[in-house]
Every structure is written in C-alpha cells, then in structure tokens.
Design a protein around this motif. Structure first.
Motif, PDB file in Angstrom:
ATOM      1  N   VAL A 183       1.449 -46.642 -26.712  1.00 27.93           N
ATOM      2  CA  VAL A 183       1.317 -48.008 -27.695  1.00 27.93           C
ATOM      3  C   VAL A 183       0.617 -49.017 -25.988  1.00 27.93           C
ATOM      4  CG1 VAL A 183       1.203 -50.682 -28.507  1.00 27.93           C
ATOM      5  CG2 VAL A 183       2.562 -47.563 -29.160  1.00 27.93           C
ATOM      6  N   THR A 184      -0.779 -49.281 -25.987  1.00 27.79           N
ATOM      7  CA  THR A 184      -0.716 -49.429 -24.613  1.00 27.79           C
ATOM      8  C   THR A 184      -0.813 -51.664 -24.838  1.00 27.79           C
ATOM      9  OG1 THR A 184      -1.665 -48.120 -23.646  1.00 27.79           O
ATOM     10  CG2 THR A 184      -2.514 -50.272 -22.563  1.00 27.79           C
ATOM     11  N   LYS A 185      -0.956 -52.408 -24.595  1.00 24.99           N
ATOM     12  CA  LYS A 185      -1.452 -53.617 -24.685  1.00 24.99           C
ATOM     13  C   LYS A 185      -1.692 -54.332 -23.422  1.00 24.99           C
ATOM     14  CE  LYS A 185       0.866 -54.855 -28.043  1.00 24.99           C
ATOM     15  NZ  LYS A 185       0.826 -55.503 -29.791  1.00 24.99           N
ATOM     16  N   HIS A 186      -3.000 -55.191 -24.358  1.00 25.20           N
ATOM     17  CA  HIS A 186      -3.866 -55.523 -23.537  1.00 25.20           C
ATOM     18  C   HIS A 186      -3.932 -56.662 -22.100  1.00 25.20           C
ATOM     19  CE1 HIS A 186      -7.849 -56.749 -21.852  1.00 25.20           C
ATOM     20  NE2 HIS A 186      -7.842 -57.912 -22.612  1.00 25.20           N
ATOM     21  N   SER A 187      -4.375 -56.586 -21.436  1.00 23.47           N
ATOM     22  CA  SER A 187      -3.345 -57.448 -19.911  1.00 23.47           C
ATOM     23  C   SER A 187      -1.847 -56.512 -19.969  1.00 23.47           C
ATOM     24  CB  SER A 187      -3.039 -58.662 -20.204  1.00 23.47           C
ATOM     25  OG  SER A 187      -2.339 -59.334 -20.879  1.00 23.47           O
ATOM     26  N   LEU A 188      -1.803 -56.020 -20.410  1.00 21.47           N
ATOM     27  CA  LEU A 188       0.376 -55.714 -19.851  1.00 21.47           C
ATOM     28  C   LEU A 188       0.506 -54.111 -19.934  1.00 21.47           C
ATOM     29  CD1 LEU A 188       2.711 -57.528 -22.450  1.00 21.47           C
ATOM     30  CD2 LEU A 188       1.975 -58.222 -20.763  1.00 21.47           C
ATOM     31  N   GLY A 189      -0.942 -52.787 -20.741  1.00 19.57           N
ATOM     32  CA  GLY A 189      -0.813 -52.187 -20.292  1.00 19.57           C
ATOM     33  C   GLY A 189       0.747 -50.900 -21.404  1.00 19.57           C
ATOM     34  N   PRO A 190       0.373 -49.539 -20.684  1.00 23.73           N
ATOM     35  CA  PRO A 190       1.607 -49.162 -21.964  1.00 23.73           C
ATOM     36  C   PRO A 190       2.745 -49.737 -22.105  1.00 23.73           C
ATOM     37  CG  PRO A 190       1.462 -47.838 -19.861  1.00 23.73           C
ATOM     38  CD  PRO A 190       0.502 -49.141 -19.561  1.00 23.73           C
ATOM     39  N   VAL A 191       3.582 -49.779 -22.955  1.00 26.46           N
ATOM     40  CA  VAL A 191       4.453 -50.366 -23.871  1.00 26.46           C
ATOM     41  C   VAL A 191       5.856 -49.210 -24.354  1.00 26.46           C
ATOM     42  CG1 VAL A 191       3.488 -52.758 -23.100  1.00 26.46           C
ATOM     43  CG2 VAL A 191       3.304 -51.730 -25.583  1.00 26.46           C
ATOM     44  N   MET A 192       4.916 -48.537 -24.953  1.00 23.13           N
ATOM     45  CA  MET A 192       5.369 -47.281 -25.386  1.00 23.13           C
ATOM     46  C   MET A 192       4.806 -46.144 -25.118  1.00 23.13           C
ATOM     47  SD  MET A 192       6.509 -47.573 -29.674  1.00 23.13           S
ATOM     48  CE  MET A 192       7.758 -48.805 -29.066  1.00 23.13           C
ATOM     49  N   ALA A 193       6.250 -44.986 -24.898  1.00 21.85           N
ATOM     50  CA  ALA A 193       4.925 -44.006 -24.751  1.00 21.85           C
ATOM     51  C   ALA A 193       6.588 -43.182 -26.116  1.00 21.85           C
ATOM     52  CB  ALA A 193       5.471 -43.888 -23.702  1.00 21.85           C
ATOM     53  N   VAL A 194       6.105 -41.707 -26.812  1.00 22.21           N
ATOM     54  CA  VAL A 194       7.266 -41.552 -27.280  1.00 22.21           C
ATOM     55  C   VAL A 194       6.091 -39.604 -27.064  1.00 22.21           C
ATOM     56  CG1 VAL A 194       7.377 -40.514 -29.737  1.00 22.21           C
ATOM     57  CG2 VAL A 194       7.197 -42.668 -29.189  1.00 22.21           C
ATOM     58  N   SER A 195       7.217 -38.956 -26.976  1.00 22.80           N
ATOM     59  CA  SER A 195       7.429 -37.494 -27.136  1.00 22.80           C
ATOM     60  C   SER A 195       7.948 -36.804 -27.314  1.00 22.80           C
ATOM     61  CB  SER A 195       7.506 -37.026 -25.613  1.00 22.80           C
ATOM     62  OG  SER A 195       6.665 -37.574 -24.502  1.00 22.80           O
ATOM     63  N   CYS A 196       6.286 -35.469 -28.453  1.00 23.76           N
ATOM     64  CA  CYS A 196       7.867 -35.493 -29.175  1.00 23.76           C
ATOM     65  C   CYS A 196       7.227 -32.967 -29.098  1.00 23.76           C
ATOM     66  CB  CYS A 196       6.374 -35.527 -30.821  1.00 23.76           C
ATOM     67  SG  CYS A 196       6.185 -36.391 -31.261  1.00 23.76           S
ATOM     68  N   LYS A 197       8.670 -33.043 -29.504  1.00 20.53           N
ATOM     69  CA  LYS A 197       8.570 -31.842 -29.050  1.00 20.53           C
ATOM     70  C   LYS A 197       8.934 -30.434 -29.916  1.00 20.53           C
ATOM     71  CE  LYS A 197       9.651 -28.454 -25.532  1.00 20.53           C
ATOM     72  NZ  LYS A 197       8.774 -27.185 -25.203  1.00 20.53           N
ATOM     73  N   GLY A 198       8.217 -29.611 -29.952  1.00 15.44           N
ATOM     74  CA  GLY A 198       8.467 -28.617 -31.212  1.00 15.44           C
ATOM     75  C   GLY A 198       8.886 -27.307 -30.731  1.00 15.44           C
ATOM     76  N   THR A 199      10.372 -26.938 -31.307  1.00 14.24           N
ATOM     77  CA  THR A 199      10.658 -25.442 -30.289  1.00 14.24           C
ATOM     78  C   THR A 199      11.191 -24.753 -31.504  1.00 14.24           C
ATOM     79  OG1 THR A 199      12.388 -26.598 -28.534  1.00 14.24           O
ATOM     80  CG2 THR A 199      12.889 -24.424 -29.486  1.00 14.24           C
ATOM     81  N   ILE A 200      10.640 -23.432 -31.579  1.00 13.19           N
ATOM     82  CA  ILE A 200      10.195 -22.885 -32.293  1.00 13.19           C
ATOM     83  C   ILE A 200      11.212 -21.451 -32.370  1.00 13.19           C
ATOM     84  CG2 ILE A 200       8.147 -23.343 -33.581  1.00 13.19           C
ATOM     85  CD1 ILE A 200       7.577 -20.612 -32.178  1.00 13.19           C
ATOM     86  N   GLY A 201      11.554 -21.324 -31.688  1.00 19.68           N
ATOM     87  CA  GLY A 201      12.753 -20.323 -30.990  1.00 19.68           C
ATOM     88  C   GLY A 201      13.086 -20.415 -29.478  1.00 19.68           C
ATOM     89  N   ALA A 202      13.794 -18.408 -29.261  1.00 22.77           N
ATOM     90  CA  ALA A 202      14.342 -18.942 -27.747  1.00 22.77           C
ATOM     91  C   ALA A 202      15.108 -19.972 -27.369  1.00 22.77           C
ATOM     92  CB  ALA A 202      12.890 -18.551 -26.536  1.00 22.77           C
ATOM     93  N   PHE A 203      16.455 -20.089 -28.013  1.00 25.41           N
ATOM     94  CA  PHE A 203      16.904 -21.486 -27.842  1.00 25.41           C
ATOM     95  C   PHE A 203      17.876 -21.115 -27.290  1.00 25.41           C
ATOM     96  CE2 PHE A 203      15.629 -21.353 -32.803  1.00 25.41           C
ATOM     97  CZ  PHE A 203      15.228 -22.712 -32.667  1.00 25.41           C
ATOM     98  N   ARG A 204      18.208 -20.127 -26.289  1.00 27.78           N
ATOM     99  CA  ARG A 204      19.122 -19.908 -25.284  1.00 27.78           C
ATOM    100  C   ARG A 204      18.298 -20.667 -24.496  1.00 27.78           C
ATOM    101  NH1 ARG A 204      18.728 -14.051 -24.818  1.00 27.78           N
ATOM    102  NH2 ARG A 204      20.357 -14.076 -27.059  1.00 27.78           N
ATOM    103  N   ASN A 205      17.240 -21.125 -24.431  1.00 28.13           N
ATOM    104  CA  ASN A 205      16.615 -21.445 -22.886  1.00 28.13           C
ATOM    105  C   ASN A 205      16.780 -22.898 -23.561  1.00 28.13           C
ATOM    106  OD1 ASN A 205      16.010 -18.653 -22.073  1.00 28.13           O
ATOM    107  ND2 ASN A 205      14.524 -18.344 -23.191  1.00 28.13           N
ATOM    108  N   LEU A 206      17.137 -23.682 -24.422  1.00 27.77           N
ATOM    109  CA  LEU A 206      16.157 -25.174 -24.809  1.00 27.77           C
ATOM    110  C   LEU A 206      17.520 -25.527 -23.197  1.00 27.77           C
ATOM    111  CD1 LEU A 206      18.149 -24.994 -28.407  1.00 27.77           C
ATOM    112  CD2 LEU A 206      15.603 -25.528 -26.879  1.00 27.77           C
ATOM    113  N   THR A 207      18.341 -25.646 -23.022  1.00 31.30           N
ATOM    114  CA  THR A 207      18.835 -26.622 -22.046  1.00 31.30           C
ATOM    115  C   THR A 207      18.548 -26.832 -20.007  1.00 31.30           C
ATOM    116  OG1 THR A 207      20.756 -24.720 -21.088  1.00 31.30           O
ATOM    117  CG2 THR A 207      21.212 -26.458 -22.643  1.00 31.30           C
TER     118      THR A 207
END
Length: 309
Positions: free
Chosen positions: A103-127
C-alpha cells in the motif's frame, strides 16, 4: 479445486479466503513460479480495500475495483479491467525488494507491506527460512521505519494417514504430490510435528512491533495458519493450532495491521488525515451488494468497512 493462474491470468482477482487457501492446499504444479500462493496475494489485496478502506489505486497488485465519488460518499465498484498482477517494489536499506502486497500513499511512499509465504513440505527446514523473513523485514524498516509490515505464513497440514495414501483421485485429476516423511505436518493422532512447533515459536519472536523506534527486525503483525491438504476438506484452517492464546492466530492478523497503521499515520498526524484516513464505503456500493451484474461476489469472512448512516 485449484484456481487457474496461467501466464494470461495472473492479474488480481476477487476471491474468498477459502478459495485462496483451497487452491494452496490442492495445487500440484511447480512452486518456483509462486502460482500456489498467488491467489492468497489477491485475497489480501482485495481485503485491504473492502475491509481495510484503502483506495484500490494505492495497492499493488491493483485489485479489480474502482472508486466513484458521489457527494461525500465513496462507492466501491467491481471492475476487473482495473486489475494488475504486479508486485510492489520498495527501496530497502540494503537492497530493493519486491513485496507481495504493498500500500503506497501519495507524497508519503509505502505505508504497508504484506509478505505471504506458502510452505507445502520439507518442514524440517522451516526454521532455516527465518533468516529470509528477518532480513526482509529489517531491510524494509531501515528505509521506512514507520511502515507497517505483515508476514502471513501458511503451511499445508499434510497428515500421516494411510487413508490419505489410498484415496482414489477423480478421473482426469492431476497427479498428487508424493509425500515424504519430511512433508508430514500432522502426526497420527493429530499432534503437530515438532519442526512446525519450533517454527511457530520462532515466529512469535518476530511479531508485535509497536513503535517506530522498536526493533526493525520485528514485524507489526505475523500470522501462521495450517491448512488441511490431504483430507476431505482441503483449504480448511486447523482450528486448534496455533493455540487460542497465540499472537499468530490468523483471525488477528488484519486487525493488527489496521491498528498499527492508524496509530502511526492517522492518530499521530492529524494534519495528514485527508491523505491517510481509511475510506468508509457507501452501503450502496455496487461491489458490496448481494447480486452483482458482472460477477458473483465472493463470500466475506470479514466485515466490510461501511460508512455509518
């Protein structure tokens, strides 16, 4: 069933949260293209408009909406032609970063950023993947310490059940992904595997950033959701993990984003309220009525932000 996200159809669509998660749970193609998680990006972008009150022109990817002004009212209109599939690019303190929803506001720049991470397997490597999450958050907050950053992590709740292995797929269905031992997230009996529990505990340390002088490596909001996959109800969020008192419950994610945003950009800067305020949509908005002439409105799992009578 998985949503079509081929090269010609990667623009933002208006879908429900369940549809986005069902696609994530059922997708069998390669994950390098991010096609398994793209519909969740679309859901987040649309929800930030309908529930969050952000103007669709402020969001990347651009949701399929436009706004019409009628007097003092803002009407939200469904318009697929407005939709794009582009991510937002943010200037970080160490490098530029493409973020899933911005989300970017005019004259202010980015005000919100959302990253989505989807993991389908290899859970041993999560950390091991926590380093990337910490680095991205730090990079963005160095340049924009007031920006509200969210991290939404979804995991396939692959179950260790013989019944799932022997299940007969419908005729013509794509081949399922072969589960390895490291891909199992829920053990026989229903207990979540230790690697996912460790991942949850690590994420708890990354959430809850309140003020702009707080640790730049923490997110304002983090959520972890486990989604049924090899079960009769793909896409359903596990109700018992994380625990009810966990700060990572997905039900709390969006409200935490809105609260932090209002504290920093609306209440703390009243002179900028004409730029930063979140829109309350007119109840007569064509996009919010039950019977749309051009599309079926997806079921809401949230309350739209409507103007008080």
């Amino acid at each position: 069933m998985p949503i079509e996200v081929s090269d010609g159809a990667r623009v933002c669509r208006w879908i429900s949260g369940h549809d986005a998660l069902e696609h994530f749970a059922s997708y069998t193609g390669p994950t390098q293209s991010q096609q398994h998680i793209k519909p969740l990006h679309w859901y987040v972008a649309c929800r930030l408009v309908v529930e969050g009150g952000f103007h669709p022109d402020e969001i990347n990817p651009h949701p399929p909406f436009e706004v019409r002004q009628r007097g003092t009212e803002r009407q939200l209109i469904f318009n697929p032609a407005k939709a794009t599939g582009s991510e937002g690019t943010i200037l970080g303190g160490l490098k530029t970063k493409n973020v899933d929803v911005v989300v970017t506001k005019h004259s202010l720049g980015p005000v919100m950023a959302v990253s989505c991470k989807g993991t389908i397997g290899a859970f041993r490597n999560l950390t091991n993947r926590m380093e990337e999450a910490v680095g991205d958050c730090t990079n963005l907050h160095i340049t924009y310490p007031a920006m509200v950053c969210g991290f939404l992590s979804v995991i396939r709740a692959n179950r260790a059940e013989e019944a799932a292995v022997g299940e007969i797929a419908p005729e013509g269905a794509p081949p399922g992904r072969q589960l390895q031992a490291n891909d199992i997230a829920v053990q026989r009996g229903g207990d979540v595997v230790e690697s996912v529990i460790r991942y949850h505990n690590a994420l708890r340390e990354l959430t809850g950033r309140r003020g702009i002088r707080d640790d730049v490596s923490r997110y304002e909001a983090v959520s972890l959701a486990m989604v049924e996959s090899n079960s009769p109800t793909p896409g359903r969020v596990l109700p018992d993990f994380p625990a009810a008192d966990s700060p990572l419950r997905i039900e709390q994610f969006f409200q935490a984003l809105y609260l932090r945003y209002d504290e920093r950009y609306v209440y703390a800067a009243p002179d900028l309220k004409h730029v930063t305020h979140r829109i309350e949509w007119a109840e007569t908005s064509p996009a919010l009525v039950e019977n749309l002439s051009r599309a079926s409105r997806p079921a809401f799992d949230f309350v739209p932000r409507l103007r008080s009578p």
